[in-house]
Design an enzyme around this catalytic site. Structure first.
Site, mmCIF file in Angstrom:
data_model
loop_
_atom_site.group_PDB
_atom_site.id
_atom_site.type_symbol
_atom_site.label_atom_id
_atom_site.label_comp_id
_atom_site.label_asym_id
_atom_site.label_seq_id
_atom_site.Cartn_x
_atom_site.Cartn_y
_atom_site.Cartn_z
ATOM 1 C CE LYS A 138 -2.046 -1.374 3.753
ATOM 2 N NZ LYS A 138 -1.343 -2.685 3.840
ATOM 3 C CB THR A 139 3.645 2.394 2.191
ATOM 4 O OG1 THR A 139 2.853 2.311 3.375
ATOM 5 C CG2 THR A 139 4.558 3.582 2.291
ATOM 6 C CG ASP A 177 0.170 3.880 6.482
ATOM 7 O OD1 ASP A 177 -0.700 3.109 6.034
ATOM 8 O OD2 ASP A 177 1.342 3.534 6.708
ATOM 9 C CB THR A 205 -4.618 -3.290 7.796
ATOM 10 O OG1 THR A 205 -4.875 -2.519 8.967
ATOM 11 C CG2 THR A 205 -3.171 -3.117 7.383
ATOM 12 N NE ARG A 214 6.729 -4.354 5.682
ATOM 13 C CZ ARG A 214 5.553 -3.770 5.914
ATOM 14 N NH1 ARG A 214 4.632 -4.408 6.594
ATOM 15 N NH2 ARG A 214 5.328 -2.559 5.477
#
Ligand SMILES: Nc1ncnc2c1ncn2[C@@H]1O[C@H](COP(=O)(O)OP(=O)(O)OP(=O)(O)O)[C@@H](O)[C@H]1O
Ligand SMILES: [Mg+2]
Length: 354
Positions: free
Chosen positions: A66-67, A111, A160, A219
């Site tokens: 997302k980031t 965020d 999330t 990640r």
């Protein structure tokens, strides 16, 4: 101010490595074909019109990108980027200051947008819709609202938990991108790309093995790559190959399916309760974690792999979970009738998710 981008990293070295492998442009972003194509259209048409694109909401489990996508949106538009997060915006005034300092066409990334305080959220509505905010000065009967203009901007929100967003908030996004877990091939590509950037020698079997066991999450793929590299350098040949991957993942308690300790603890707790159903809070106590962590971090992947199912009365371990733990499957277990056995992919269970 703490950098929201760095807060979730284990160490500074890891943080630096994460930054260096982060894709900068849409073309480098692996997988998520649908979202990528839709975003590409949105951005290209905005560039042609010469006006900022609609506001963008990105939702998905931690570590799915997302980031990264928010930064890519700004880069593709050639726009300025401002970063903040829901929990960092305590008062509406904090947000008003950020909004009124934006330049025309800037991308504002918020965020964890579902964790923003309600007054700030209401201020954001008018900024998103009318590009203006009313800043209240003073208190009580003497309070006055001063309208301030906000330059046209694009909000990129990440969450999330899209289910926790209020309806009015959700409705103000012109584009909602739902990021999904990655398949093993896509993670393989992520790992090969990162290994090249980090200058880590790697074999095809090595990257495939890590990709397969990365919990569907880039990640985690990048993190496991670095841990296998450590292992290969200290105890192996320096090359990330199949042997190094297997040995290192055993050291780090990552099992065949990529489950970590907490995932297995959740499954074990369910199995100890006869397979469930077990309520979320009871489950969280049993594994010594916050309910939010169990729900946001563990469950989505366990649901996705069909090891856990949600029922109206709580979470249950499926036949796949019993088998994965090496235990006999009790009669009447969800998924137990599957004659194919062994398979942990049981897409029919997705429909149980509320
Ligand atoms: N599609 C992708 N292709 C290549 N690398 C990716 C991709 N998505 C994510 N990554 C890598 O995974 C790391 C984590 O991604 P990112 O920080 O964007 O996740 P996130 O969804 O914002 O997670 P969180 O919810 O924890 O903030 C990034 O540093 C990046 O290197
Ligand atoms: Mg993020």
């Amino acid at each position: 101010m703490t950098d929201p981008l760095l807060s979730s990293f284990a160490s500074d070295e890891d943080a630096v490595a994460e930054q260096s492998v982060r894709p900068r442009r849409l073309a480098e972003f692996v997988g998520q074909h649908r979202v990528r194509e839709q975003l590409d259209l949105l951005l290209q048409s905005a560039l042609r019109r010469g006006s900022p694109p609609d506001h963008i909401l990105l939702s998905g489990s931690p570590g799915l990108g997302k980031t990264t996508l928010a930064m890519i949106v700004a880069a593709e538009l050639g726009a300025g980027l401002r970063l903040t997060s829901g929990p960092a915006i305590e008062r509406a005034g904090d947000l008003a200051a950020v909004l009124t300092s934006l330049s025309r066409g800037d991308v504002l990334f918020i965020d964890e947008i579902h964790r923003m305080a309600r007054p700030a959220e209401e201020l954001l509505y008018s900024a998103m819709e009318d590009f203006r905010v009313d800043v209240v000065v003073g208190k009580g009967p003497g309070a006055t609202a001063i309208p301030l203009d906000v330059e046209p901007f694009t909000l990129v929100g990440a969450t999330t938990r899209s289910g926790l967003l209020t309806g009015p908030m959700r409705d103000r996004f012109g584009f909602v991108g739902q990021l999904d877990f990655y398949d093993a091939d896509e993670l393989d590509q992520v790992i090969v790309r990162s290994a090249r950037i980090l200058d880590v020698p790697i074999t095809a079997e090595g990257s495939a093995e890590i990709g397969r066991r990365s919990r569907g999450t880039p990640r985690i793929a990048n993190r496991l790559l670095r841990r296998v590299r450590d292992y290969a350098e200290v105890r192996g040949t320096g090359v990330v190959d199949l042997a190094a991957a297997r040995a290192a993942l055993a050291v780090y308690d990552v099992d065949e399916l990529g489950l970590d300790k907490l995932d297995r603890a959740v499954l074990l707790a369910l199995v100890r309760a006869g397979g469930g159903p077990v309520g979320l809070s009871t489950l969280a106590v049993a594994v010594g974690e916050q309910p939010d962590t169990v729900e946001e971090v563990c469950e989505p992947f366990l649901l996705r792999t069909g090891l856990l199912a949600r029922t109206p009365r709580g979470r249950v371990a499926t036949a796949g979970a019993w088998r994965h733990l090496g235990l006999p499957v009790p009669a009447g277990t969800v998924g137990g009738g599957n004659p194919a056995g062994g398979s942990t992919q049981m897409p029919d269970l997705f429909s149980l998710e509320p």
